[in-house]
Design a protein around this motif. Structure first.
Motif, PDB file in Angstrom:
ATOM      1  N   TRP A   1       0.833  -1.212   0.000  1.00  0.00           N
ATOM      2  CA  TRP A   1       0.000   0.000   0.000  1.00  0.00           C
ATOM      3  C   TRP A   1       0.867   1.262   0.000  1.00  0.00           C
ATOM      4  CZ3 TRP A   1      -3.212  -1.959   4.769  1.00  0.00           C
ATOM      5  CH2 TRP A   1      -3.964  -3.072   4.378  1.00  0.00           C
ATOM      6  N   ASP A   2       2.047   1.218   0.682  1.00  0.00           N
ATOM      7  CA  ASP A   2       2.915   2.402   0.778  1.00  0.00           C
ATOM      8  C   ASP A   2       4.191   2.238  -0.047  1.00  0.00           C
ATOM      9  OD1 ASP A   2       1.879   2.386   4.182  1.00  0.00           O
ATOM     10  OD2 ASP A   2       1.199   3.784   2.612  1.00  0.00           O
ATOM     11  N   ARG A   3       4.173   1.385  -1.065  1.00  0.00           N
ATOM     12  CA  ARG A   3       5.353   1.208  -1.930  1.00  0.00           C
ATOM     13  C   ARG A   3       5.579   2.496  -2.732  1.00  0.00           C
ATOM     14  NH1 ARG A   3       4.676  -3.975  -4.773  1.00  0.00           N
ATOM     15  NH2 ARG A   3       5.921  -4.995  -3.131  1.00  0.00           N
ATOM     16  N   VAL A   4       6.843   2.986  -2.747  1.00  0.00           N
ATOM     17  CA  VAL A   4       7.191   4.174  -3.527  1.00  0.00           C
ATOM     18  C   VAL A   4       8.468   3.890  -4.317  1.00  0.00           C
ATOM     19  CG1 VAL A   4       6.117   5.842  -1.952  1.00  0.00           C
ATOM     20  CG2 VAL A   4       8.497   5.111  -1.562  1.00  0.00           C
ATOM     21  N   GLU A   5       8.736   4.713  -5.309  1.00  0.00           N
ATOM     22  CA  GLU A   5       9.962   4.584  -6.104  1.00  0.00           C
ATOM     23  C   GLU A   5      11.181   4.824  -5.220  1.00  0.00           C
ATOM     24  OE1 GLU A   5       8.254   3.143  -8.907  1.00  0.00           O
ATOM     25  OE2 GLU A   5      10.317   3.779  -9.385  1.00  0.00           O
ATOM     26  N   ASP A   6      11.081   5.927  -4.400  1.00  0.00           N
ATOM     27  CA  ASP A   6      12.249   6.424  -3.670  1.00  0.00           C
ATOM     28  C   ASP A   6      11.983   6.494  -2.168  1.00  0.00           C
ATOM     29  OD1 ASP A   6      14.421   9.388  -4.077  1.00  0.00           O
ATOM     30  OD2 ASP A   6      14.310   7.810  -2.524  1.00  0.00           O
ATOM     31  N   TYR A   7      12.390   5.436  -1.450  1.00  0.00           N
ATOM     32  CA  TYR A   7      12.141   5.406   0.006  1.00  0.00           C
ATOM     33  C   TYR A   7      13.004   6.427   0.739  1.00  0.00           C
ATOM     34  CZ  TYR A   7       9.221   1.289  -0.589  1.00  0.00           C
ATOM     35  OH  TYR A   7       8.193   0.450  -0.964  1.00  0.00           O
ATOM     36  N   THR A   8      14.128   6.783   0.158  1.00  0.00           N
ATOM     37  CA  THR A   8      14.963   7.821   0.793  1.00  0.00           C
ATOM     38  C   THR A   8      14.211   9.144   0.784  1.00  0.00           C
ATOM     39  OG1 THR A   8      16.860   6.641  -0.097  1.00  0.00           O
ATOM     40  CG2 THR A   8      17.259   8.877   0.750  1.00  0.00           C
ATOM     41  N   ALA A   9      13.564   9.443  -0.339  1.00  0.00           N
ATOM     42  CA  ALA A   9      12.770  10.689  -0.428  1.00  0.00           C
ATOM     43  C   ALA A   9      11.605  10.660   0.555  1.00  0.00           C
ATOM     44  CB  ALA A   9      12.253  10.849  -1.865  1.00  0.00           C
ATOM     45  N   LEU A  10      10.956   9.490   0.681  1.00  0.00           N
ATOM     46  CA  LEU A  10       9.832   9.380   1.618  1.00  0.00           C
ATOM     47  C   LEU A  10      10.321   9.580   3.053  1.00  0.00           C
ATOM     48  CD1 LEU A  10       6.725   8.608   1.696  1.00  0.00           C
ATOM     49  CD2 LEU A  10       7.497   6.292   2.303  1.00  0.00           C
ATOM     50  N   THR A  11      11.473   8.973   3.366  1.00  0.00           N
ATOM     51  CA  THR A  11      12.043   9.094   4.711  1.00  0.00           C
ATOM     52  C   THR A  11      12.456  10.536   4.995  1.00  0.00           C
ATOM     53  OG1 THR A  11      12.860   6.828   4.453  1.00  0.00           O
ATOM     54  CG2 THR A  11      13.813   8.145   6.244  1.00  0.00           C
ATOM     55  N   ARG A  12      13.042  11.179   3.994  1.00  0.00           N
ATOM     56  CA  ARG A  12      13.458  12.579   4.158  1.00  0.00           C
ATOM     57  C   ARG A  12      12.219  13.454   4.386  1.00  0.00           C
ATOM     58  NH1 ARG A  12      15.236  13.782  -0.575  1.00  0.00           N
ATOM     59  NH2 ARG A  12      16.958  12.296  -0.416  1.00  0.00           N
ATOM     60  N   TYR A  13      11.141  13.187   3.614  1.00  0.00           N
ATOM     61  CA  TYR A  13       9.910  13.973   3.773  1.00  0.00           C
ATOM     62  C   TYR A  13       9.349  13.787   5.188  1.00  0.00           C
ATOM     63  CZ  TYR A  13       5.167  15.737   2.888  1.00  0.00           C
ATOM     64  OH  TYR A  13       3.977  16.450   2.961  1.00  0.00           O
ATOM     65  N   ALA A  14       9.407  12.555   5.687  1.00  0.00           N
ATOM     66  CA  ALA A  14       8.935  12.288   7.055  1.00  0.00           C
ATOM     67  C   ALA A  14       9.732  13.129   8.048  1.00  0.00           C
ATOM     68  CB  ALA A  14       9.094  10.800   7.374  1.00  0.00           C
ATOM     69  N   GLU A  15      11.053  13.164   7.866  1.00  0.00           N
ATOM     70  CA  GLU A  15      11.905  13.933   8.786  1.00  0.00           C
ATOM     71  C   GLU A  15      11.575  15.425   8.716  1.00  0.00           C
ATOM     72  OE1 GLU A  15      15.325  10.505   8.480  1.00  0.00           O
ATOM     73  OE2 GLU A  15      15.594  12.419   7.379  1.00  0.00           O
ATOM     74  N   GLU A  16      11.305  15.922   7.508  1.00  0.00           N
ATOM     75  CA  GLU A  16      10.935  17.341   7.361  1.00  0.00           C
ATOM     76  C   GLU A  16       9.651  17.639   8.141  1.00  0.00           C
ATOM     77  OE1 GLU A  16      12.630  17.428   2.782  1.00  0.00           O
ATOM     78  OE2 GLU A  16      10.495  17.886   3.174  1.00  0.00           O
ATOM     79  N   LEU A  17       8.790  16.625   8.255  1.00  0.00           N
ATOM     80  CA  LEU A  17       7.513  16.782   8.965  1.00  0.00           C
ATOM     81  C   LEU A  17       7.663  16.509  10.461  1.00  0.00           C
ATOM     82  CD1 LEU A  17       5.182  14.848   6.479  1.00  0.00           C
ATOM     83  CD2 LEU A  17       5.110  17.314   6.923  1.00  0.00           C
ATOM     84  N   GLY A  18       8.906  16.180  10.909  1.00  0.00           N
ATOM     85  CA  GLY A  18       9.129  15.876  12.336  1.00  0.00           C
ATOM     86  C   GLY A  18       8.737  14.457  12.695  1.00  0.00           C
ATOM     87  N   LEU A  19       8.672  13.595  11.667  1.00  0.00           N
ATOM     88  CA  LEU A  19       8.276  12.201  11.881  1.00  0.00           C
ATOM     89  C   LEU A  19       9.432  11.260  11.558  1.00  0.00           C
ATOM     90  CD1 LEU A  19       4.870  12.270   9.918  1.00  0.00           C
ATOM     91  CD2 LEU A  19       5.156  12.483  12.395  1.00  0.00           C
ATOM     92  N   ARG A  20       9.282   9.996  11.945  1.00  0.00           N
ATOM     93  CA  ARG A  20      10.186   8.945  11.484  1.00  0.00           C
ATOM     94  C   ARG A  20       9.367   7.712  11.125  1.00  0.00           C
ATOM     95  NH1 ARG A  20      11.005   9.389  17.036  1.00  0.00           N
ATOM     96  NH2 ARG A  20      10.966   7.442  18.270  1.00  0.00           N
TER      97      ARG A  20
ATOM     98  N   LEU B   1      11.323 -10.509   2.567  1.00  0.00           N
ATOM     99  CA  LEU B   1      12.704 -10.019   2.437  1.00  0.00           C
ATOM    100  C   LEU B   1      12.723  -8.628   1.805  1.00  0.00           C
ATOM    101  CD1 LEU B   1      14.403 -13.357   1.280  1.00  0.00           C
ATOM    102  CD2 LEU B   1      14.466 -12.307   3.579  1.00  0.00           C
ATOM    103  N   GLU B   2      11.773  -8.359   0.885  1.00  0.00           N
ATOM    104  CA  GLU B   2      11.657  -7.008   0.306  1.00  0.00           C
ATOM    105  C   GLU B   2      11.337  -6.011   1.416  1.00  0.00           C
ATOM    106  OE1 GLU B   2       8.635  -4.161  -2.267  1.00  0.00           O
ATOM    107  OE2 GLU B   2       8.092  -6.268  -1.857  1.00  0.00           O
ATOM    108  N   CYS B   3      10.501  -6.431   2.372  1.00  0.00           N
ATOM    109  CA  CYS B   3      10.156  -5.536   3.476  1.00  0.00           C
ATOM    110  C   CYS B   3      11.390  -5.206   4.324  1.00  0.00           C
ATOM    111  CB  CYS B   3       9.057  -6.166   4.341  1.00  0.00           C
ATOM    112  SG  CYS B   3       7.449  -6.207   3.516  1.00  0.00           S
ATOM    113  N   VAL B   4      12.314  -6.165   4.466  1.00  0.00           N
ATOM    114  CA  VAL B   4      13.550  -5.878   5.209  1.00  0.00           C
ATOM    115  C   VAL B   4      14.420  -4.897   4.417  1.00  0.00           C
ATOM    116  CG1 VAL B   4      15.584  -6.850   6.354  1.00  0.00           C
ATOM    117  CG2 VAL B   4      13.463  -8.181   6.287  1.00  0.00           C
ATOM    118  N   ASP B   5      14.422  -5.025   3.091  1.00  0.00           N
ATOM    119  CA  ASP B   5      15.145  -4.042   2.254  1.00  0.00           C
ATOM    120  C   ASP B   5      14.583  -2.646   2.502  1.00  0.00           C
ATOM    121  OD1 ASP B   5      15.198  -6.300  -0.665  1.00  0.00           O
ATOM    122  OD2 ASP B   5      16.423  -6.256   1.179  1.00  0.00           O
ATOM    123  N   ILE B   6      13.252  -2.568   2.620  1.00  0.00           N
ATOM    124  CA  ILE B   6      12.601  -1.261   2.846  1.00  0.00           C
ATOM    125  C   ILE B   6      12.949  -0.740   4.250  1.00  0.00           C
ATOM    126  CG2 ILE B   6      10.351  -0.116   3.082  1.00  0.00           C
ATOM    127  CD1 ILE B   6       9.333  -2.124   0.916  1.00  0.00           C
TER     128      ILE B   6
END
Ligand code: LRH
Ligand code: MN
Length: 388
Positions: free
Chosen positions: A68-87, A122-127
Motif C-alpha cells: 500500500w505504501d510502496r514508492v519509487e524512492d524510500y529515501t525521499a519518503l524518509t526525508r519527507y517524514a523527517e521534514e515533517l518531524g516524523l520517522r 525479504l523485500e520488506c527488510v530491504d525497505i
C-alpha cells in the motif's frame, strides 16, 4: 501516592505510532465509504500523521504497509517524514491480498508460492534498510476453512522455515514482530492464532523475534492483560496494535469500546516496566475509520491511550502492593478503581501546555481548518485504501 512530576515526565516521553492505512479509506466486505480529503499517496498519509503529532506531541512515528505504501524512492519518503518531524516506524508485510496466497503464503503447500511469500518479506527488510525502520511486522492471514484441508503441523514446519530465513536476514538493530489473530480471513485454522503460537515461534527464532498483541485478535472474554504481563516478564512483548472492539476484529478507535480494558492493559505495562524506552515495546495503533473522519479519529485514539496511561501511572503502587500482600482483595481492587475513576484530562491538558501545545488536541485540530483544506486540495487522483 505517585510523584506527579514523574508521571508528567512519562507522559511527555510517550511515543504512539500511527498507521498509514488509518488515514486511507477502509471498510468491510459490505462497503468501503470514501471520504473527502483522503490521501492519495504515502506522502499525503505522512502529512496527515504529522497533523496528529503536531496536536498531540506524542505521535512522531508512522507504520507503513507494503505494497500500500510502496514508492519509487524510500529515501525521499524518509526525508519527507523527517521534514515533517516524523520517522518511519514498523514496516508491515502483506501476504493477504495476492491471488497466489489463497491457500496460504509461507505455509502454502506449493514451495514456489512459499518462495514468493518469503521474497516479499525479504523485500520488506530491504525497505527497513532504506527507511531506517527497526521493526518488521508480520501478520499472516494463513489458515484453512475446512477440517482436512491441509496438514496443520506441516504448515507449522513451513512457517518456521520461512521465519528462520527472514530472521537470518535481519540486521543487528532490526527485529521481527510476529502478530497473532484468532480467525479471519480463515475460519477453521489460523496458522498463528494465539499468543502461545507466536511466543513459541519467537522463542525458537531468538532475541530479535517478539510478539505483537493486537487487542482485537482474541476470543471474546480473553484476559489480554494477563498475556501482556506474561510476555513482559519473558521479555517477549514487542509491540501492541491498539484498537477496540465489541465483537471481533472491529478495528474501532483504541479505548472507544472498552476504556477499562485499555487501562488494565496499561497498568500491566507500567507495572512491568513496559513504558520504559529500553524495554522497547512499540505502542502502535491499528485501526480503520470506516465512517468517521480519519485524522480526528486518530487524535482521539492517541488521547484515549494517553488517558489510560495517565491513570495507570497514578495507581498508588505501594498501597496496591501492601493490599495484595496482605490479601486484602477489596482494598487492592479499590486502589486500581481509584486510579481508573480519576479524571486525568486536566493533568494531560497541563502536560500539553508544558509541551507548548493546546490543552485539547481534538478541539484544536478541528479549529485548525486542516480538514477543510485537505478536502479542497485533494481532488482527483485515486484515494488510498486497502487496494483489495
Ligand atoms: C490484521 C491486522 C494486521 C495488519 C492489518 C491492517 O487484522 O491487524 O496488523 O496488517 O490488520
Ligand atoms: Mn494488527
Amino acid at each position: 501516592m505517585s510523584d506527579v512530576s514523574a508521571v508528567k515526565a512519562a507522559l511527555k516521553s510517550q511515543v504512539i505510532e500511527t498507521p498509514s492505512w488509518g488515514y486511507g479509506n477502509s471498510g468491510t466486505r459490505f462497503k468501503v465509504f470514501a471520504q473527502p480529503g483522503v490521501p492519495r499517496t504515502p506522502f499525503e498519509k505522512l502529512a496527515d500523521a504529522a497533523q496528529v503529532h503536531a496536536h498531540t506531541g506524542v505521535a512522531p512515528k508512522v507504520s507503513l504497509h507494503i505494497p500500500w505504501d510502496r514508492v519509487e524512492d524510500y529515501t525521499a519518503l524518509t526525508r519527507y517524514a523527517e521534514e515533517l518531524g516524523l520517522r518511519i516506524g514498523a514496516i508491515n508485510s502483506n501476504v493477504f491480498q495476492d491471488e497466489d496466497f489463497k491457500l496460504g503464503s509461507v505455509t502454502h503447500p506449493d514451495p514456489k508460492v512459499r518462495r514468493k511469500a518469503i521474497d516479499h518479506l525479504l523485500e520488506c527488510v530491504d525497505i527497513m534498510d532504506a527507511t531506517g525502520s527497526p521493526d518488521l511486522k508480520l501478520w499472516f492471514s494463513d489458515g484453512t476453512n475446512y477440517p482436512g484441508q491441509d496438514d496443520i503441523a506441516g504448515r507449522q514446519d513451513r512457517l518456521a522455515e520461512a521465519l528462520a530465513e527472514v530472521y537470518q536476514r535481519l540486521g543487528d538493530d532490526q527485529r521481527m514482530l510476529l502478530e497473532y489473530k484468532l480467525f479471519e480471513p480463515a475460519f477453521y485454522t489460523t496458522d498463528v492464532p494465539d499468543w502461545g503460537t507466536s511466543y513459541a515461534h519467537c522463542l525458537k527464532l531468538g532475541p530479535k523475534a517478539q510478539v505483537v498483541v493486537d487487542t482485537g485478535h482474541h476470543a471474546p472474554g480473553t484476559n489480554i492483560e494477563f498475556i501482556v504481563a506474561f510476555l513482559l516478564r519473558e521479555g517477549k512483548l514487542g509491540a501492541f496494535d491498539f484498537n477496540s472492539r465489541f465483537y471481533a476484529d472491529d478495528d474501532l478507535m483504541a479505548g472507544a469500546a472498552d476504556p477499562f480494558q485499555l487501562f488494565r492493559i496499561m497498568h500491566e505495562v507500567v507495572k512491568n516496566g513496559g513504558l520504559r524506552s529500553e524495554t522497547g515495546v512499540n505502542f502502535m495503533l491499528d485501526q480503520c475509520h470506516n465512517i468517521e473522519a480519519k485524522i480526528p479519529a486518530v487524535i482521539r485514539s492517541v488521547t484515549n491511550v494517553q488517558e489510560a496511561t495517565a491513570k495507570a501511572l497514578l495507581i498508588d503502587a505501594e498501597a496496591l502492593a501492601a493490599a495484595q500482600l496482605s490479601g486484602d482483595v477489596l482494598a487492592a481492587n479499590g486502589v486500581l478503581m481509584d486510579a481508573f475513576n480519576t479524571d486525568v484530562r486536566p493533568l494531560l491538558a497541563g502536560v500539553r501546555e508544558e509541551l507548548g501545545l493546546a490543552p485539547d488536541p481534538f478541539a484544536a485540530y478541528l479549529a485548525s481548518g486542516n480538514q477543510k483544506r485537505i478536502a479542497a486540495d485533494r481532488v482527483g487522483g485515486e484515494q488510498a485504501g486497502w487496494g483489495a
